[in-house]
Design an enzyme around this catalytic site. Sequence first.
Site, short mmCIF file in Angstrom:
data_model
loop_
_atom_site.label_atom_id
_atom_site.label_comp_id
_atom_site.label_asym_id
_atom_site.label_seq_id
_atom_site.Cartn_x
_atom_site.Cartn_y
_atom_site.Cartn_z
N ASP A 60 0.85 -1.20 0.00
CA ASP A 60 0.00 0.00 0.00
C ASP A 60 0.88 1.25 0.00
O ASP A 60 2.10 1.18 -0.22
CB ASP A 60 -0.99 -0.04 1.17
CG ASP A 60 -0.33 0.20 2.52
OD1 ASP A 60 0.92 0.30 2.58
OD2 ASP A 60 -1.06 0.31 3.52
N CYS A 79 2.67 -3.57 4.13
CA CYS A 79 1.93 -2.35 4.45
C CYS A 79 2.66 -1.71 5.62
O CYS A 79 3.83 -2.05 5.86
CB CYS A 79 0.45 -2.62 4.71
SG CYS A 79 0.05 -3.59 6.16
N THR A 84 2.33 -2.06 8.85
CA THR A 84 2.69 -3.07 9.85
C THR A 84 2.80 -4.48 9.27
O THR A 84 3.32 -5.38 9.94
CB THR A 84 1.59 -3.14 10.94
OG1 THR A 84 0.35 -3.45 10.27
CG2 THR A 84 1.47 -1.83 11.69
N HIS A 118 6.86 -24.98 8.89
CA HIS A 118 5.76 -25.59 9.66
C HIS A 118 4.37 -25.24 9.14
O HIS A 118 3.47 -26.07 9.21
CB HIS A 118 5.85 -25.17 11.13
CG HIS A 118 7.01 -25.79 11.85
ND1 HIS A 118 7.15 -25.76 13.23
CD2 HIS A 118 8.09 -26.47 11.39
CE1 HIS A 118 8.27 -26.40 13.57
NE2 HIS A 118 8.86 -26.83 12.47
N HIS A 178 3.13 -31.52 10.17
CA HIS A 178 2.78 -30.13 9.87
C HIS A 178 1.71 -30.06 8.78
O HIS A 178 0.87 -29.18 8.78
CB HIS A 178 4.02 -29.34 9.47
CG HIS A 178 5.06 -29.32 10.55
ND1 HIS A 178 4.83 -28.76 11.79
CD2 HIS A 178 6.32 -29.83 10.59
CE1 HIS A 178 5.91 -28.91 12.55
NE2 HIS A 178 6.83 -29.56 11.84
#
Length: 145
Positions: free
Chosen positions: A8, A65, A67, A98, A133
């Site tokens: 973004d 973005c 965060t 995993h 997994h």
Amino acid sequence: MKIIIGNDHASPDMKREIVKYLEELGHEVVNFGVDTTESCNYPEIGAKAGRAVAAGEADCGILICGTGVGISLAANKIKGVRAAVCSETTTARLVKQHNNANILAFGSRIVGIETAKDIVKAYLDAEFEGGRHKIRVDMIHELEK
Ligand code: RB5
């Protein structure tokens, strides 16, 4: 690898540097992100990238973005997407080994460019371990039904 990248307005500079880094590593990059700091809506970019990755149009995706959280939340709403936000290399390696994450996300306001490159490298170099997994990853996708 063919890699979809999305970002973004908080992260065009970091996106450009990561694209350059990926190309130096020999990857093909498809840009789904924005290239200016003009305000945009990260859910649209996360969803578009998520749909493409889930449809098998690329080997994986990288989303950025401020965060890494908002854009990954949006991507994770798309069936078949496993997007993981990482701020350091151990998590970036483990989300592939995993969780078989098919989208890596991070925040341009959280990590610097050198850490971001290390995160990308750790994620791309790791391989899904399968076995127990895989059973758990399959269980995650059962929740989509
Ligand atoms: C944009 O200002 C910011 O909210 C966005 O980049 C992201 O951090 C959201 O999770």
